[in-house]
Design a protein around this motif. Structure first.
Motif, short mmCIF file in Angstrom:
data_model
loop_
_atom_site.label_atom_id
_atom_site.label_comp_id
_atom_site.label_asym_id
_atom_site.label_seq_id
_atom_site.Cartn_x
_atom_site.Cartn_y
_atom_site.Cartn_z
N VAL A 29 0.84 -1.21 0.00
CA VAL A 29 0.00 0.00 0.00
C VAL A 29 0.87 1.25 0.00
CG1 VAL A 29 -1.70 1.33 1.30
CG2 VAL A 29 -1.94 -1.15 1.12
N ILE A 30 1.91 1.24 0.80
CA ILE A 30 2.79 2.41 0.89
C ILE A 30 3.51 2.64 -0.43
CG2 ILE A 30 4.88 3.28 2.00
CD1 ILE A 30 3.75 1.86 4.58
N ARG A 31 3.97 1.58 -1.04
CA ARG A 31 4.64 1.74 -2.34
C ARG A 31 3.67 2.22 -3.42
NH1 ARG A 31 8.57 -3.68 -2.35
NH2 ARG A 31 10.02 -2.89 -0.76
N ASP A 32 2.44 1.74 -3.37
CA ASP A 32 1.43 2.22 -4.32
C ASP A 32 1.18 3.71 -4.12
OD1 ASP A 32 1.17 -0.28 -5.40
OD2 ASP A 32 -0.69 -0.78 -4.35
N ASN A 33 1.06 4.13 -2.85
CA ASN A 33 0.87 5.55 -2.57
C ASN A 33 2.05 6.37 -3.07
OD1 ASN A 33 -1.63 5.24 -1.41
ND2 ASN A 33 -0.97 5.56 0.69
N LEU A 84 11.47 5.28 2.22
CA LEU A 84 11.13 5.98 0.97
C LEU A 84 11.10 7.50 1.13
CD1 LEU A 84 8.26 3.64 -0.30
CD2 LEU A 84 10.62 3.73 -1.10
N GLY A 85 11.38 7.98 2.34
CA GLY A 85 11.46 9.42 2.56
C GLY A 85 10.18 10.09 3.01
N PHE A 86 9.20 9.30 3.46
CA PHE A 86 7.93 9.85 3.91
C PHE A 86 7.86 9.91 5.43
CE2 PHE A 86 6.87 7.75 -0.15
CZ PHE A 86 6.35 8.84 -0.84
N ALA A 105 2.35 -1.84 12.18
CA ALA A 105 2.68 -0.42 12.31
C ALA A 105 4.18 -0.20 12.08
CB ALA A 105 2.28 0.08 13.70
N LYS A 106 5.01 -1.08 12.62
CA LYS A 106 6.46 -0.95 12.45
C LYS A 106 6.86 -1.14 11.00
CE LYS A 106 10.66 -0.74 14.37
NZ LYS A 106 11.55 -0.77 13.21
N ALA A 107 6.29 -2.13 10.34
CA ALA A 107 6.61 -2.35 8.93
C ALA A 107 6.21 -1.15 8.09
CB ALA A 107 5.91 -3.61 8.43
N SER A 108 5.06 -0.55 8.41
CA SER A 108 4.58 0.63 7.67
C SER A 108 5.53 1.80 7.86
CB SER A 108 3.17 0.99 8.13
OG SER A 108 2.25 -0.04 7.86
N CYS A 109 5.92 2.05 9.10
CA CYS A 109 6.81 3.18 9.38
C CYS A 109 8.18 2.96 8.75
CB CYS A 109 6.95 3.39 10.88
SG CYS A 109 5.48 4.03 11.68
N ASP A 110 8.70 1.73 8.85
CA ASP A 110 10.03 1.46 8.29
C ASP A 110 10.04 1.68 6.78
OD1 ASP A 110 10.96 0.82 10.78
OD2 ASP A 110 11.01 -1.35 10.46
N GLU A 111 9.01 1.18 6.10
CA GLU A 111 8.96 1.35 4.64
C GLU A 111 8.77 2.81 4.26
OE1 GLU A 111 9.11 0.29 0.62
OE2 GLU A 111 9.69 -0.81 2.45
N ALA A 112 7.87 3.49 4.96
CA ALA A 112 7.63 4.91 4.67
C ALA A 112 8.91 5.73 4.87
CB ALA A 112 6.51 5.44 5.55
N TRP A 123 2.56 12.25 2.33
CA TRP A 123 2.66 11.64 3.65
C TRP A 123 2.06 10.24 3.57
CZ3 TRP A 123 3.41 13.31 9.01
CH2 TRP A 123 4.07 14.54 9.12
N ILE A 124 2.32 9.46 4.62
CA ILE A 124 1.67 8.16 4.77
C ILE A 124 0.80 8.22 6.03
CG2 ILE A 124 2.01 5.70 5.21
CD1 ILE A 124 2.79 6.62 2.36
N LYS A 125 -0.41 7.66 5.93
CA LYS A 125 -1.32 7.60 7.07
C LYS A 125 -1.57 6.15 7.44
CE LYS A 125 -4.58 9.05 10.00
NZ LYS A 125 -5.81 9.71 9.53
N ILE A 126 -1.48 5.85 8.75
CA ILE A 126 -1.87 4.54 9.24
C ILE A 126 -2.92 4.72 10.33
CG2 ILE A 126 0.39 3.56 8.68
CD1 ILE A 126 1.04 3.52 11.66
#
Length: 425
Positions: free
Chosen positions: A172-176, A221-223, A211-218, A183-186
């Motif tokens: 989802v984060i990569r698609d965004n 990628l600089g978000f 949540a950790k995986a989302s934050c790490d990926e974001a 920004w990324i929202k969780i």
């Protein structure tokens, strides 16, 4: 595009701002190029004589949802509509026009920067891009696109894409990112709308691992990452995962205060949506008795969170959660008012928070948020002094967004909403 704002009572956006009388502010294209006391107007500049009116930075709304107007709807109705939008190009076009209207309502209310934190069908990104290429004049828009949630979690089927594994969150984060999100929202916890029983708002929905995986990926990628979070345990999980902003907030303990400071994270205070649901009759807001009870719980947590943050030098920003029942896109002045009233902030600090402090939290302080040489020309004018009465922000008489001048800003208000909310002032 050269303007000289003369005879201005200037409020510059600084933490302890005071009125600087009889100032002249020169704007060339989209930049503030000079601040001086009185003085003549240089050749080639159009003079805008403010005659003692109050000039300050444009307002920044750090938490909005763009599809709704504030007219009441319940979660089921909203989810049904979102499902139809994703399946229909026509519905996406219609929604884009609604989003555009709401963005322009914000602008005419003096809001020159907004951050959308979870939207339907990427209409926030589409409108941001139209503004940036000059299709229409609008505020600066930071867009999240869809948020990352879990099955049965907050905004599942509405503004969030449900995930079950870290890999799905990453996708989802990569698609965004591919679509150009800012920004990324969780969504770590539930909220008022999806709590099943009294006293349950903010139940943790997203496991720490997601949540950790989302934050790490974001972050890779600089978000930066914003997290919907409405309970103490949810805040703890979100901060341990590495989020940059806690949206709404909850009471803090010593560990949470330490995590905020170690992370450099901020909390975004959103009092008015919970206040409206808690204090207005349910038949008006389309909320149940359980919703109303839980909104009161959430509101108390939001206020206490902001107060604790201020006491511990943790950054606090302001947003409206616009699109919630009875929360319009011109209602930011109400959030500023309630921040001062309930959280003990001075009027000057409340104004600083909705301008420069919000800009700092959003990573925009080198660009906007204060009136300084070289900053972007994001400006508003009020007839009365908001340092004396924050309700002066309700009506702005001039707006400038990135150098684009709106000489007669007009907001189409929803009278029955305003009348009910005015009773809560």
């Amino acid at each position: 595009m050269k303007y000289a704002f003369t005879h201005a009572n200037l409020l510059d956006g600084s933490r302890d701002m005071e009125v600087r009388p009889s100032m002249t502010v020169l704007v060339e294209n989209d930049k503030i190029v000079s601040l001086k006391e009185k003085g003549s107007v240089p050749e080639g500049f159009e003079e805008i004589d403010l005659q003692g009116r109050y000039l300050m930075p444009g307002l920044i709304n750090a938490h909005v949802h763009l599809p709704g107007t504030g007219k009441p709807t319940n979660a089921s109705e909203a989810s049904d509509l979102a499902a139809k939008v994703d399946k229909s190009k026509l519905m996406q076009t219609v929604l884009s026009s609604v989003v555009k209207k709401n963005i322009l309502t914000s602008l005419n209310a003096g809001i020159t920067t907004i951050r959308s934190v979870g939207e339907v069908s990427y209409r926030d990104l589409a409108n941001r891009d139209m503004i940036n290429i000059g299709k229409y004049v609008g505020p600066r828009v930071l867009a999240c696109g869809y948020g990352v949630t879990v099955h049965g979690g907050h905004t599942d089927g509405l503004m969030g894409i449900p995930c079950e594994t870290p890999e799905e969150c990453v996708k989802v984060i990569r698609d965004n990112a591919a679509k150009g999100a800012d920004w990324i929202k969780i969504f770590v916890t539930g909220g008022v709308f999806d709590a099943a029983v009294k006293g349950e708002p903010g139940v943790v929905r997203m496991p720490y691992e997601l949540a950790k995986a989302s934050c790490d990926e974001a972050h890779k990628l600089g978000f930066k990452v914003a997290s919907h979070t409405e309970s103490t345990e949810g805040v703890r999980i979100a901060l341990k995962a590495g989020v940059d902003t806690i949206e709404h907030g909850a009471r803090m303990d010593e560990e949470i205060i330490r995590l905020y400071k170690e992370n450099g994270s901020a909390v975004i205070c959103t009092i008015i949506p919970a206040l409206a649901i808690a204090r207005l009759p349910g038949e008006m807001t389309k909320m149940t008795e359980v919703n109303q009870y839980n909104a009161e719980v959430v509101m108390e947590n939001i206020i206490e969170s902001a107060k604790q943050a201020l006491a511990n030098d943790i950054p606090v920003g302001l947003g409206t959660d616009a699109s919630c029942p009875y929360i319009t896109h011109y209602a930011l002045w109400r959030e500023v008012y309630y921040f001062a009233k309930f959280c003990g902030a001075s009027n000057a600090f409340a104004l600083h928070t909705v301008t420069l402090r919000n800009a700092e939290i959003l990573g925009l302080s080198e660009i906007t948020g204060s009136i300084e040489d070289g900053k972007c020309a994001d400006l508003i004018v009020t007839e009365q002094n908001p340092l004396e009465d924050l309700t002066a922000l309700k009506d702005v008489s001039l707006v400038m967004a990135r150098g684009h001048f709106i000489r007669e800003p007009k907001v189409k208000r929803i009278d029955y909403i305003d009348q009910e909310l005015d009773k809560l002032l």
